[in-house]
Each structure stands twice: as structure tokens, then as C-alpha cells.
Motif scaffolding. Structure first.
Motif, mmCIF file in Angstrom:
data_model
loop_
_atom_site.group_PDB
_atom_site.id
_atom_site.type_symbol
_atom_site.label_atom_id
_atom_site.label_comp_id
_atom_site.label_asym_id
_atom_site.label_seq_id
_atom_site.Cartn_x
_atom_site.Cartn_y
_atom_site.Cartn_z
ATOM 1 N N GLU A 1 0.744 -1.028 -0.092
ATOM 2 C CA GLU A 1 0.100 0.021 0.115
ATOM 3 C C GLU A 1 0.901 1.290 0.083
ATOM 4 O OE1 GLU A 1 -2.947 2.470 3.133
ATOM 5 O OE2 GLU A 1 -3.063 0.058 3.260
ATOM 6 N N GLY A 2 0.910 2.129 -0.979
ATOM 7 C CA GLY A 2 1.749 3.338 -1.165
ATOM 8 C C GLY A 2 3.358 3.058 -1.116
ATOM 9 N N GLY A 3 3.342 1.858 -1.666
ATOM 10 C CA GLY A 3 4.938 1.501 -1.795
ATOM 11 C C GLY A 3 5.345 0.758 -0.551
ATOM 12 N N LYS A 4 4.316 0.431 0.446
ATOM 13 C CA LYS A 4 5.040 -0.198 1.855
ATOM 14 C C LYS A 4 4.252 -1.620 1.808
ATOM 15 C CE LYS A 4 4.559 0.148 6.907
ATOM 16 N NZ LYS A 4 4.154 1.051 7.869
ATOM 17 N N ARG A 5 5.082 -2.507 2.029
ATOM 18 C CA ARG A 5 4.719 -3.847 1.993
ATOM 19 C C ARG A 5 3.858 -4.181 3.276
ATOM 20 N NH1 ARG A 5 8.649 -8.443 1.625
ATOM 21 N NH2 ARG A 5 8.824 -8.421 3.668
ATOM 22 N N VAL A 6 2.512 -4.616 3.281
ATOM 23 C CA VAL A 6 1.735 -5.003 4.319
ATOM 24 C C VAL A 6 1.375 -6.535 4.325
ATOM 25 C CG1 VAL A 6 0.586 -2.617 4.134
ATOM 26 C CG2 VAL A 6 -0.466 -4.224 2.649
ATOM 27 N N PHE A 7 1.621 -7.238 3.317
ATOM 28 C CA PHE A 7 1.326 -8.513 3.460
ATOM 29 C C PHE A 7 2.182 -9.290 2.446
ATOM 30 C CE2 PHE A 7 -0.828 -12.377 1.521
ATOM 31 C CZ PHE A 7 -1.134 -12.977 2.714
ATOM 32 N N ARG A 8 2.676 -10.665 3.040
ATOM 33 C CA ARG A 8 3.312 -11.386 2.145
ATOM 34 C C ARG A 8 3.088 -13.117 2.532
ATOM 35 N NH1 ARG A 8 8.600 -11.854 -0.393
ATOM 36 N NH2 ARG A 8 9.714 -13.729 -0.249
ATOM 37 N N GLU A 9 3.116 -13.828 1.615
ATOM 38 C CA GLU A 9 2.771 -15.201 1.826
ATOM 39 C C GLU A 9 3.162 -15.999 0.641
ATOM 40 O OE1 GLU A 9 -0.786 -18.311 2.069
ATOM 41 O OE2 GLU A 9 -1.054 -16.379 2.910
ATOM 42 N N ASN A 10 4.179 -16.982 0.730
ATOM 43 C CA ASN A 10 4.784 -17.938 0.178
ATOM 44 C C ASN A 10 3.570 -19.039 -0.411
ATOM 45 O OD1 ASN A 10 7.205 -16.616 -0.261
ATOM 46 N ND2 ASN A 10 8.181 -17.805 1.325
ATOM 47 N N ILE A 11 3.651 -19.413 -1.677
ATOM 48 C CA ILE A 11 2.833 -20.629 -2.079
ATOM 49 C C ILE A 11 3.566 -21.418 -3.003
ATOM 50 C CG2 ILE A 11 0.446 -19.200 -1.774
ATOM 51 C CD1 ILE A 11 0.683 -18.759 -5.180
ATOM 52 N N THR A 12 3.130 -22.750 -2.911
ATOM 53 C CA THR A 12 3.538 -23.620 -3.691
ATOM 54 C C THR A 12 2.781 -24.246 -4.660
ATOM 55 O OG1 THR A 12 5.230 -24.420 -1.944
ATOM 56 C CG2 THR A 12 4.728 -25.959 -3.696
ATOM 57 N N LEU A 13 3.253 -24.209 -5.995
ATOM 58 C CA LEU A 13 2.346 -24.849 -7.035
ATOM 59 C C LEU A 13 3.057 -25.739 -7.986
ATOM 60 C CD1 LEU A 13 0.992 -21.224 -8.242
ATOM 61 C CD2 LEU A 13 -0.210 -22.943 -6.887
ATOM 62 N N SER A 14 2.172 -26.663 -8.653
ATOM 63 C CA SER A 14 2.963 -27.802 -9.624
ATOM 64 C C SER A 14 1.999 -27.925 -10.478
ATOM 65 C CB SER A 14 3.198 -28.945 -8.728
ATOM 66 O OG SER A 14 2.055 -29.475 -8.195
ATOM 67 N N GLY A 15 2.474 -29.064 -11.579
ATOM 68 C CA GLY A 15 1.812 -29.443 -12.673
ATOM 69 C C GLY A 15 0.168 -29.916 -12.140
ATOM 70 N N THR A 16 0.330 -30.471 -11.125
ATOM 71 C CA THR A 16 -0.852 -31.154 -10.608
ATOM 72 C C THR A 16 -1.928 -30.129 -9.930
ATOM 73 O OG1 THR A 16 0.104 -32.030 -8.557
ATOM 74 C CG2 THR A 16 -0.317 -33.342 -10.800
ATOM 75 N N ASN B 1 -2.120 -26.553 -9.949
ATOM 76 C CA ASN B 1 -1.823 -25.495 -10.479
ATOM 77 C C ASN B 1 -2.669 -23.926 -10.211
ATOM 78 O OD1 ASN B 1 -4.491 -25.856 -11.687
ATOM 79 N ND2 ASN B 1 -3.615 -26.559 -13.633
ATOM 80 N N SER B 2 -3.228 -24.014 -9.155
ATOM 81 C CA SER B 2 -3.668 -22.639 -8.808
ATOM 82 C C SER B 2 -3.814 -22.646 -7.085
ATOM 83 C CB SER B 2 -5.359 -22.565 -9.304
ATOM 84 O OG SER B 2 -6.283 -23.750 -8.810
ATOM 85 N N ALA B 3 -4.085 -21.486 -6.732
ATOM 86 C CA ALA B 3 -4.120 -21.301 -5.398
ATOM 87 C C ALA B 3 -4.916 -19.823 -5.046
ATOM 88 C CB ALA B 3 -2.979 -21.308 -4.718
ATOM 89 N N VAL B 4 -5.628 -19.820 -3.640
ATOM 90 C CA VAL B 4 -6.204 -18.752 -3.355
ATOM 91 C C VAL B 4 -5.903 -18.132 -2.066
ATOM 92 C CG1 VAL B 4 -8.367 -17.862 -2.634
ATOM 93 C CG2 VAL B 4 -8.545 -19.651 -4.352
#
Length: 676
Positions: free
Chosen positions: A226-241, A243-246
């Protein structure tokens, strides 16, 4: 000419000849040239009269060769810009093929969000609606045999899924897959869901949909700033099986104003398209909310429709109550909507009169008008307890507020109670009634303002839910109806005196294509002024660049088209020439181009479209194969059409003239020779 008509004509000649012989030669031994001339003239007169009665006709056959129509439909969206040379090469090959020109009538169209004539190839459309373009052609060539050559990359951003199109159409579609069909590894932000409004000192939710195309297992960060300041971060793992995440989170609304949120997902080392890794969205934090109460003793779909429509604006909250509920629960209500009042609403009317609260009355066949005529003084209605279907007509002279671009196209009729309405006091009518095709002066939606500044409106119609559904049928969204209801609610819920200049605009535009500002201006008598000169002065808050835009008259409002703006924050002021009147506002244009979200041509869906219509998919390198198939396909052979015209053998005016001349000459000859 048929045999019966010929026999009638022969009979007419015989009868005419018999009459002449009887008149001039029966028991008349004299003869000579004079009698023969008179006999001929009398024969012409008799025979001409009989021809008028018989009216002989013959059939004229006209033969013509009718070619099949070959329609070239070109995708004009910006995602095709890199393939402009390829498209032009294919078009030149089609135009230069003599065998194709001899076999087909070649027509060209282009499309992006809408179908249009092919005058030039800009390749700058902001959206792609393939199914809409094909449906438009189907309507144009509904009564003709036609084949369609579709030049597109197959990436659609608007409309129904064209991959299932064609099963119920006679048009054969030959898609040509334009662009790079290679499937590259790619990770993207496909969708962001966030409320348009949030309330101060509360948390607001945000949903981020991430998709991945590839075979390897990857781990990427999803961040929100927000306005150049990070307010949230989360790592997600995806693969061929998988292939999507929420990704879901709650963010704090700590201060009032428009908050620009930058969302991103980490890129891959070999990723080609980085434009779909970032998104921008906006949330407006507010510290007040309008509370609307719908009071009804009935269960009706109109109530749910009104609630959904009003709450489409996050600044408004709707509660549904019964007229017998405790008055203590009404203290924080800003606007009352009284749905089909009856005698049980007596305490509600007493409360709103005492509090001078604004209210909207919705009436219909189940309304007790005898009760309603007693408890309020804005209008009276002499109801005959008989239902009537009424259509709405927009009043262009309405002067309380601008109705924006509200359209009543194809809106179904509402149910109303038959009877005469008499309005009292100061009133303005926005909608009138059309009954059985006749425009009446009877109001459908009228507004009142009392001397105590209490605002009131009455709507004489039931089944308003049908209007919201029709809006969705017309536009595939509810915006037309919801914006209209928003204007009504905003006027009723505001206790300010009426203003001569009002503005209508969005706080946030996803891209510049939909950016516009509408204004309504009234003269000192509060009559819409169609001769005013309105000017919009715009300033980019990021660069300081200014721009002056004249506002153009659009029926009953003025509009400034801002579709050429760059992304950024803007402040603006609308002024009226020769008047000390102005209004200001701000809005944000987001840097989002949906056409940049695709990295490869969707030839799989184009192939499905071709299969559904009985054709096949081609690639630019197969242009000669496409033209060869079209020129040799027996389904597109020209047809010989026989057009039969039934033509009268005689010209009535000429034949009447001949009869008159024959009788006139007969009379003068006999007169001159003393035979009369």
C-alpha cells in the motif's frame, strides 16, 4: 399467361365483334368506308372495356446467379498488435485470390468489444468478445448462406465462452490461429476480489487468485503493498497437478481516503509474460454509512432486489423490517422504504412524520390507497382495485438530479393499480406511465420536498425485480439499474438543498477505456439547461500535467470522455461558462490491460469452435490450404435463383386513353356526317 385468360380474351374479341356487327351491319344494307371506320372504333372501345375487366397477366422470370457470402472477421484487440503484419498478409492473400472472388461475395468486419465495419485495422481494442462478434454476424446473415474466416489469437476477455458456440448456427467458422502457439511456463494473478469500500478502524478482506502453467514444482511469494509499503506477504507452492491457489487475508483500514493496493506474485526465471504478475486495485475507506430500512408486511422478490441494488454501493446498509417492529430499532435509519403500505403502517408514518425522515413509498395492487390517502399529503390516488400493466417513460424535463445514462431499453411492464393520481405541492416527476401504447401524464416515479425539507418519493409499480433482470440481459451486469437506484437513494438520503450542478463519476476506473465524468446543470429556475458550456479541467496528481476537456451534451446530461488518459490519480474541476458555479472531484485510473494477461494463442479453443461449426482450424502458414478448401468446397457453389414477377399485360392508363380516344373520334365522325 394461363389458358383460361387467353380463352377469355378470345371470347371478348368475339363478343366485341358481334356487338359491332349488330350495331352497324344488322338490317343495314349500306356500307362504305365511313361505316367500316366507325365499326373499328366501336370494336376498339368494346374490346378495351372487356380487357379492363379480364385484366390479363403474365409471369416474367428473371434468372440471377447468387454467390455465397465469405465473411472475414478480424480481431482488432491490442493483443493482436504484434501480429499486424501476419494479419495484413492473410488479408492480401484473400483479396488477391481471383478464384475466391469469382465464387464468393467477400465482406470484412472487425471486432473487439463490439462488432463493427472493417474500415481500418487499428489493433488497439481494449477487450475481445469473440462470441459477441459471431452472434452479430449470425443476425446479419440469418437468411443467407455464409462462411466465416476468423483471424484471432483466441484469447477472449468478454462475453460467453465461444468454445461452445456454433452448435446451433448455420455459419461455418474457419479460425486462423494468429500469434505464438507455443506454451510457455507462466505464473499469473488471474483475479483479485476486494470490497470497493471499507470502514474506518475495521478490517477488510482481500482474495488473490494465482494460477500456474507448467510441469515443475515452484514456490513463489505473493505480496500486497500500500503506497509502496508492504503490508502482506505469503509464499505458495504450485505444480503441474496443483496449478492454482487462493490467498486470503485481512487488511487494516486505518485512515480515511482512497488506498491504492499493489499486488504481485514472484516471477519465474524463464517467464516471458511478466505483465500478468502484477495487479493494482483500490479500496476507499469511509467513516460513515447510510442506513436504509425496507419496511414491508409482505414477502415479495422486489424487497430482495431493492436490498441487493442499494447495497451494491458499500456506503449503504439495508435492513428489512416489519411495520410492527419496535420503534427503538428505527432511530439510526436515514431512509425508509415503505413497500405497499396498508393500515399496519400507521405507526411508521407517524414516526417518519415526527422525525421528518426521508421515505420512498412503493405501491402496487396490494396497497391500501384509502389508508395511504389519509396518512400523507403528497398525493392522492383514486384506486379502482384493478391491476394494470404500465411501461415506464423517462421524463427529459426532470430537474432534481441527473439521471446519467439510465436506459429503459426493453424494460418489461410493471403491475400497478388502475386509478387517477393527483400530485400535491412541490413535485418533480422522473418517470411517467405508458399504458397500452399510449403515453399518459400519470406519474410512475415522483419526488416531493416539504416545507420542512423532508424528502419523499413514490413509485407506482410492482415487480421492479424484472427491471434489474432485464438490465442483466441487456448488459451482462446490473450497473444500469443499480446506478439509477443509487441516484434515487442518494437524493432522498441527502438533506442538502438542491444543487444546480451535479456530477456523476466513479472513484476508480480499472482502465481508461471506461473513464468518463457526467454532469447535469440547471438554470436558476431549476430547468435543465441544454445550451450551457461546461468545461472539465483535469490534473494528473502524479505528473502535474493539466488538461482541459469540453463536456458534450448527451441528451439530458453532459459528458467528458476520458478514455485516452494514462494510469494515475487525477483531480478535476467542472466549471460553467459565465456562471460562478463549479464542482470538483478525484478519481483513479488503474494500470490494468486485460489483453496483456495472455502469453500464447489459444488454438485449442479455436479448434473446438471450428469443429462445432463443421469447419477446421488453420494457421497462418496454411493460408493457401484455407483458400484452396474454400474454392473447392461444393457446399459453397453459387446458386441460380429464379425470381418470378407477375406483370399486368395492359397499362390501365394507356388503355383508358385509347378507349376515350376511340369513343371521342366515333362521336365526332358521326356528328360531322349527320349521323347523330
Amino acid at each position: 399467361m394461363d389458358t383460361q385468360t387467353i380463352l377469355f380474351m378470345i371470347l371478348a374479341a368475339i363478343v366485341s365483334l358481334a356487338l359491332v356487327l349488330f350495331q352497324y351491319f344488322y338490317k343495314n344494307k349500306g356500307g362504305g368506308k365511313l361505316i367500316i371506320a366507325l365499326s373499328f372504333l366501336r370494336f376498339i372501345a368494346f374490346f378495351g372495356c372487356f380487357l379492363l375487366l379480364i385484366n390479363p397477366k403474365f409471369t416474367q422470370n428473371t434468372y440471377a446467379i447468387e454467390k455465397v457470402d465469405l465473411v472475414v472477421l478480424v480481431d482488432n484487440s491490442s493483443s493482436m498488435a504484434s501480429s499486424k503484419e501476419t494479419v495484413n498478409t492473410i488479408l492480401e492473400a484473400i483479396d488477391g485470390n481471383q478464384a475466391l472472388a469469382e465464387k464468393f461475395n467477400i465482406e470484412k468486419y472487425r471486432f473487439d468489444s463490439r462488432l463493427g465495419a472493417f474500415d481500418s485495422l487499428g489493433l488497439d481494442g481494449q477487450n475481445t468478445n469473440i462470441s459477441g462478434g459471431l452472434k452479430g454476424l449470425q443476425e446479419i446473415y440469418a437468411s443467407k448462406k455464409a462462411a466465416v474466416v476468423l483471424l484471432s489469437d483466441g484469447n477472449q476477455t468478454l462475453g460467453q465462452d465461444y468454445g461452445f458456440y456454433g452448435q446451433n448456427t448455420a455459419l461455418l467458422v474457419y479460425p486462423v490461429a494468429i500469434g505464438d502457439t507455443t506454451k510457455y511456463e507462466d505464473v499469473s494473478l488471474t483475479q483479485v476480489n476486494v470490497n470497493r469500500y471499507a470502514f474506518l478502524k475495521n478490517k477488510y478482506p482481500i482474495e488473490i487468485y494465482v494460477s500456474y502453467f507448467g510441469k515443475d514444482e515452484i514456490t513463489v511469494p505473493v505480496t500486497v503493498s500500500e503506497g509502496g509499503k508492504r503490508v502482506f506477504r505469503e509464499n505458495i507452492t504450485l505444480s503441474g497437478t496443483k496449478n492454482s491457489a487462493v490467498v486470503k487475508t485481512l487488511l487494516d483500514a486505518n485512515s480515511v481516503g482512497v488506498k491504492n493496493l499493489q499486488l504481485s506474485v514472484g516471477s519465474l526465471g524463464n517467464e516471458r509474460n511478466l505483465a500478468n504478475n502484477k495487479r493494482e486495485t483500490v479500496v476507499e475507506v469511509i467513516d460513515e454509512k447510510t442506513k436504509v430500512a425496507i419496511v414491508s408486511s409482505l414477502m415479495h422478490p422486489d424487497i430482495g432486489t431493492l436490498k441487493k441494488s442499494i447495497e451494491s454501493n458499500g456506503q449503504r446498509n439495508v435492513v428489512i423490517k416489519k411495520p410492527t417492529d419496535s420503534m427503538n430499532s428505527w432511530d439510526d435509519v436515514d431512509l425508509f422504504i415503505l413497500y405497499q403500505p396498508n393500515a399496519s403502517f400507521k405507526s411508521v408514518f407517524e414516526y417518519t412524520e415526527k422525525k421528518r425522515a426521508s421515505r420512498l413509498l412503493v405501491t402496487g395492487p396490494q396497497t391500501d390507497f384509502n389508508f395511504l390517502n389519509r396518512v400523507q399529503k403528497s398525493f392522492t390516488k383514486n384506486s379502482y382495485n384493478q391491476e394494470e400493466e404500465v411501461f415506464a417513460v423517462l421524463n427529459p424535463a426532470f430537474a432534481l438530479f441527473g439521471s446519467g445514462g439510465f436506459s429503459l431499453t426493453d424494460f418489461p411492464p410493471l403491475k400497478s393499480s388502475l386509478g387517477d393520481v393527483v400530485l400535491h405541492g412541490k413535485n418533480d416527476v422522473l418517470l411517467t406511465q405508458r399504458i397500452r401504447g399510449i403515453d399518459t401524464d400519470q406519474p410512475l416515479l415522483a419526488f416531493f420536498e416539504t416545507e420542512q425539507a423532508q424528502r419523499e418519493a413514490v413509485f407506482f409499480g410492482e415487480h421492479i425485480w424484472k427491471w434489474r433482470m432485464q438490465t442483466f440481459r441487456n448488459d451482462r451486469n446490473f450497473k444500469n439499474f443499480d446506478d439509477f437506484m443509487g441516484l434515487v437513494i442518494r437524493y432522498l438520503a441527502t438533506q442538502k438543498s438542491r444543487e444546480r450542478l451535479t456530477l456523476l463519476y466513479e472513484n476508480v476506473y480499472e482502465n481508461a477505456s471506461g473513464a468518463k465524468v457526467e454532469a447535469t446543470y440547471f438554470d436558476k429556475a431549476f430547468t435543465f439547461d441544454a445550451n450551457a458550456q461546461l468545461n472539465l479541467r483535469l490534473k494528473n496528481s502524479d505528473t502535474g500535467q493539466t488538461l482541459s476537456v469540453p463536456m458534450l451534451l448527451k441528451g439530458i446530461y453532459y459528458e467528458a470522455d476520458l478514455s485516452n488518459l494514462d494510469a494515475g490519480k487525477y483531480s478535476f474541476t467542472v466549471t460553467v461558462a459565465n456562471e460562478n458555479i463549479s464542482k470538483s472531484g478525484t478519481f483513479t485510473v488503474l494500470d490494468f490491460d486485460v489483453e496483456k494477461q495472455f502469453v500464447a494463442t489459444n488454438d485449442e479453443k479455436l479448434a473446438r469452435l471450428a469443429k462445432n461449426t463443421g469447419a477446421r482450424l488453420f494457421y497462418p502458414s496454411q493460408t493457401d490450404d484455407l483458400l484452396g478448401q474454400l474454392t473447392t468446397d461444393d457446399r459453397y457453389l453459387p446458386m441460380q435463383k429464379n425470381e418470378q414477377n407477375v406483370v399486368s399485360l395492359i397499362d390501365y392508363e394507356v388503355l383508358l386513353a385509347i378507349i376515350v380516344l376511340a369513343l371521342t373520334a366515333d362521336w365526332f365522325i358521326r356528328k360531322y356526317n349527320g349521323l347523330i
